[in-house]
Design an enzyme around this catalytic site. Structure first.
Site, PDB file in Angstrom:
ATOM      1  N   GLN A  92      -4.244  -1.752   9.786  1.00 39.85           N
ATOM      2  CA  GLN A  92      -4.191  -3.080   9.178  1.00 39.85           C
ATOM      3  C   GLN A  92      -4.700  -4.134  10.164  1.00 39.85           C
ATOM      4  O   GLN A  92      -4.308  -4.145  11.329  1.00 39.85           O
ATOM      5  CB  GLN A  92      -2.737  -3.387   8.755  1.00 39.85           C
ATOM      6  CG  GLN A  92      -2.573  -4.658   7.957  1.00 39.85           C
ATOM      7  CD  GLN A  92      -3.224  -4.609   6.572  1.00 39.85           C
ATOM      8  OE1 GLN A  92      -3.327  -3.553   5.958  1.00 39.85           O
ATOM      9  NE2 GLN A  92      -3.689  -5.741   6.087  1.00 39.85           N
ATOM     10  N   LYS A 100       0.838  -1.203   0.000  1.00 37.41           N
ATOM     11  CA  LYS A 100       0.000   0.000   0.000  1.00 37.41           C
ATOM     12  C   LYS A 100       0.874   1.254   0.000  1.00 37.41           C
ATOM     13  O   LYS A 100       0.594   2.231  -0.694  1.00 37.41           O
ATOM     14  CB  LYS A 100      -0.944  -0.020   1.217  1.00 37.41           C
ATOM     15  CG  LYS A 100      -2.024  -1.094   1.104  1.00 37.41           C
ATOM     16  CD  LYS A 100      -2.770  -1.357   2.420  1.00 37.41           C
ATOM     17  CE  LYS A 100      -3.708  -2.559   2.260  1.00 37.41           C
ATOM     18  NZ  LYS A 100      -4.372  -2.966   3.512  1.00 37.41           N
ATOM     19  N   ASP A 107     -11.142   2.424   4.359  1.00 30.53           N
ATOM     20  CA  ASP A 107     -11.396   0.986   4.321  1.00 30.53           C
ATOM     21  C   ASP A 107     -12.899   0.700   4.239  1.00 30.53           C
ATOM     22  O   ASP A 107     -13.306  -0.418   3.920  1.00 30.53           O
ATOM     23  CB  ASP A 107     -10.871   0.333   5.612  1.00 30.53           C
ATOM     24  CG  ASP A 107      -9.630  -0.511   5.398  1.00 30.53           C
ATOM     25  OD1 ASP A 107      -9.427  -0.980   4.264  1.00 30.53           O
ATOM     26  OD2 ASP A 107      -8.887  -0.709   6.373  1.00 30.53           O
TER      27      ASP A 107
HETATM   28  N1  GUN Z   1      -6.485  -7.069   6.425  1.00 33.14           N
HETATM   29  C1  GUN Z   1      -6.815  -7.814   5.356  1.00 33.14           C
HETATM   30  N2  GUN Z   1      -7.462  -7.053   4.447  1.00 33.14           N
HETATM   31  C2  GUN Z   1      -7.551  -5.811   4.958  1.00 33.14           C
HETATM   32  C3  GUN Z   1      -8.089  -4.591   4.480  1.00 33.14           C
HETATM   33  O1  GUN Z   1      -8.667  -4.481   3.398  1.00 33.14           O
HETATM   34  N3  GUN Z   1      -7.954  -3.525   5.312  1.00 33.14           N
HETATM   35  C4  GUN Z   1      -7.363  -3.611   6.522  1.00 33.14           C
HETATM   36  N4  GUN Z   1      -7.296  -2.525   7.267  1.00 33.14           N
HETATM   37  N5  GUN Z   1      -6.838  -4.722   6.992  1.00 33.14           N
HETATM   38  C5  GUN Z   1      -6.938  -5.815   6.212  1.00 33.14           C
END
Ligand code: GUN
Length: 295
Positions: free
Chosen positions: A97, A53, A120
């Site tokens: 995350q 990211k 998100d």
């Molecule tokens: N862990 C796995 N997928 C995601 C996601 O799309 N966002 C976040 N914040 N954590 C994750």
């Protein structure tokens, strides 16, 4: 032969579009989209996701702030960090995350993020907006699926979409998006989950099948009908001694088995996966431009 829905290609197109728009946004309004990422602990998959990211932000000209803190970090300090970013005008998106260590209440963390920075789309306000059809941040994987269906001109109108899995991140939001009354949705939706005794009864009726239950290669030719559109959200590591790594990545669909029956299908990897980051970047852009009205 089915159409292979190429998420890698589409995600690159979206990233290129965003890169151009970002340059324009800076030249015209002096705004640089800013994304803050919090990684608690050292889960190997989470470390890779966060780095991807961060890299994607750099590629298209966003600012990213990444905070990596130890697994023992107190919940209080995680919330304090969110409060700081909530108030920082250069941060347009905040992402914590998951998974979080067990001593941290992930619901509390999600609800602390300002809904208008919740790129998100996990905050109950954004989930609620999605259900009632109000603008809001869509969670990234479901948004990516809708974008693929749109760009590949898959007709969803009046079609029977069967969703396998009811997670808050994928199953629930995608099911709710697919029945919305608009031209890129308007499907009839069935959700199957661990309480579904005979999932094949439902999957055989699917015009569009969304597999997001996290069981490797569960769905085979006998579970689908001719002409089905298949979206495979699963990313599973399974042992494969013929591979130098000793494993391979596979979806929730047995790709080779269903291949001849499908009209269109997403591969794993290279299908839905790459779309998630593209949609995160898109949400951050929408936040930076104030495109979504929060009252
Ligand atoms: N862990 C796995 N997928 C995601 C996601 O799309 N966002 C976040 N914040 N954590 C994750």
């Amino acid at each position: 032969m089915p159409v292979i829905i190429d998420g890698k290609l589409v995600s690159n197109q979206i990233k290129n579009e965003l890169k151009e728009k970002t340059l324009k946004l800076f030249n015209e309004r002096n705004i640089i989209p800013g994304l803050a990422l919090l990684l608690v602990g050292d889960d190997p998959a989470s470390k890779i996701y966060v780095s991807s990211k961060e890299k994607a932000c750099a590629e298209i000209g966003y600012k990213s702030v990444v905070k990596r803190v130890p697994a023992e970090t107190r919940e209080f300090d995680v919330l304090k960090q969110i409060d700081e970013w909530n108030q920082d005008a250069t941060i347009h998106g905040i992402l914590v995350q998951s998974p979080l260590p067990p001593h941290i209440d992930s619901n509390k963390v999600i609800m602390r993020i300002r809904p208008d920075k919740d790129v998100d789309g996990f905050h109950p306000e954004n989930m609620g907006r999605l259900i009632i059809g109000l603008p809001g941040f869509l969670s990234c994987t479901p948004a990516g699926i809708m974008e693929l269906l749109k760009r590949y001109e898959i007709n969803t109108q009046g079609k029977h979409a069967v969703v396998l899995g009811r997670s808050n991140i994928v199953g629930k939001p995608i099911a709710n998006l697919l029945y919305q009354k608009n031209k890129n949705a308007n499907s009839i939706v069935t959700i199957c989950h661990t309480g579904t005794k005979d999932f094949g009864y439902f999957t055989k009726q699917a015009d569009i099948l969304i597999a997001a239950m996290g069981v490797p290669e569960l769905i085979k030719a006998e579970h689908v009908k001719e002409g089905v559109v298949i979206i495979d959200v699963g990313i599973n590591r399974i042992e494969d001694l013929s591979n130098p790594k000793g494993y391979r990545l596979t979806g929730d669909i047995d790709f080779n088995s269903v291949y001849a029956k499908a009209k269109a299908i997403t591969p794993v990897p290279g299908g839905v996966g790459p779309m998630t980051i593209a949609m995160l970047l898109q949400n951050t852009y929408l936040s930076a431009t104030g495109s979504i009205k929060f009252y």
